[in-house]
Design an enzyme around this catalytic site. Sequence first.
Site, short mmCIF file in Angstrom:
data_model
loop_
_atom_site.label_atom_id
_atom_site.label_comp_id
_atom_site.label_asym_id
_atom_site.label_seq_id
_atom_site.Cartn_x
_atom_site.Cartn_y
_atom_site.Cartn_z
N ASP A 30 0.85 -1.19 0.00
CA ASP A 30 0.00 0.00 0.00
C ASP A 30 0.89 1.24 0.00
O ASP A 30 1.88 1.32 0.74
CB ASP A 30 -0.92 0.00 1.23
CG ASP A 30 -2.06 0.99 1.07
OD1 ASP A 30 -3.22 0.55 0.96
OD2 ASP A 30 -1.79 2.21 1.07
N GLY A 92 -15.34 3.66 3.34
CA GLY A 92 -14.12 4.32 2.89
C GLY A 92 -13.47 3.65 1.70
O GLY A 92 -12.26 3.80 1.48
N HIS A 99 -10.13 -5.23 -3.26
CA HIS A 99 -8.78 -5.42 -2.71
C HIS A 99 -8.89 -5.82 -1.26
O HIS A 99 -9.69 -5.26 -0.51
CB HIS A 99 -7.93 -4.16 -2.87
CG HIS A 99 -8.61 -2.90 -2.46
ND1 HIS A 99 -9.55 -2.26 -3.25
CD2 HIS A 99 -8.51 -2.16 -1.33
CE1 HIS A 99 -9.99 -1.19 -2.63
NE2 HIS A 99 -9.38 -1.09 -1.46
N HIS A 101 -7.08 -5.82 2.19
CA HIS A 101 -5.97 -5.22 2.95
C HIS A 101 -5.41 -6.27 3.90
O HIS A 101 -6.17 -6.88 4.67
CB HIS A 101 -6.47 -4.04 3.81
CG HIS A 101 -6.94 -2.85 3.06
ND1 HIS A 101 -6.18 -1.71 2.89
CD2 HIS A 101 -8.12 -2.59 2.45
CE1 HIS A 101 -6.87 -0.80 2.22
NE2 HIS A 101 -8.06 -1.30 1.94
P1 AMP Z 1 -9.69 1.53 0.10
O1 AMP Z 1 -9.82 2.79 0.88
O2 AMP Z 1 -10.12 0.30 0.85
O3 AMP Z 1 -10.32 1.62 -1.27
O4 AMP Z 1 -8.14 1.31 -0.10
C1 AMP Z 1 -7.43 1.82 -1.19
C2 AMP Z 1 -5.98 1.73 -0.80
O5 AMP Z 1 -5.20 1.89 -1.97
C3 AMP Z 1 -5.53 2.83 0.18
O6 AMP Z 1 -5.05 2.22 1.38
C4 AMP Z 1 -4.46 3.58 -0.59
O7 AMP Z 1 -3.39 3.97 0.24
C5 AMP Z 1 -4.02 2.55 -1.61
N1 AMP Z 1 -3.46 3.09 -2.83
C6 AMP Z 1 -3.93 4.11 -3.59
N2 AMP Z 1 -3.15 4.29 -4.67
C7 AMP Z 1 -2.17 3.36 -4.62
C8 AMP Z 1 -1.05 3.04 -5.43
N3 AMP Z 1 -0.79 3.72 -6.56
N4 AMP Z 1 -0.24 2.03 -5.05
C9 AMP Z 1 -0.48 1.35 -3.90
N5 AMP Z 1 -1.53 1.60 -3.10
C10 AMP Z 1 -2.35 2.58 -3.43
#
Ligand code: AMP
Length: 113
Positions: A30, A92, A99, A101
């Site tokens: 992340d 959120g 995805h 986490h």
């Molecule tokens: P969510 O809020 O569950 O949709 O999580 C999206 C996650 O994607 C967040 O924790 C962001 O920090 C992560 N994120 C966004 N852009 C990128 C990226 N380019 N590479 C890696 N992680 C990312």
Amino acid sequence: MIDCLFCKIVEGEIPSEKVYEDEHFLAFKDINPKAPVHILIIPKEHISRVENLEENQVEMVGRLILLAKDIAHQQRIKNGFRLIFNNGPDAGQAVEHIHLHLLGGRKLTWPPG
Ligand code: AMP
Ligand code: ZN
């Protein structure tokens, strides 16, 4: 073509720090980690949300969770880890490509915010 950040990461159009890849799944760090280990595990297939999963995707979801467990082990997380799917705005979910986490490496509080 769907304009999706994680599809672009799958295609290599946007760089990522990969920790695992096979034909069906990709795991990468992340960009804004919330714990010492914070990895996102995704199916390469574009599925927007958990609420859009269908019966024929049960095996894929099971494999995704088993993969998360293997990556937790590979990352040498001790004393437990947390797996989270955010689904929709109130949870959120910022990226509309499923995805999982994987968070670990510190004591995590409960409940999350
Ligand atoms: P969510 O809020 O569950 O949709 O999580 C999206 C996650 O994607 C967040 O924790 C962001 O920090 C992560 N994120 C966004 N852009 C990128 C990226 N380019 N590479 C890696 N992680 C990312
Ligand atoms: Zn996508």
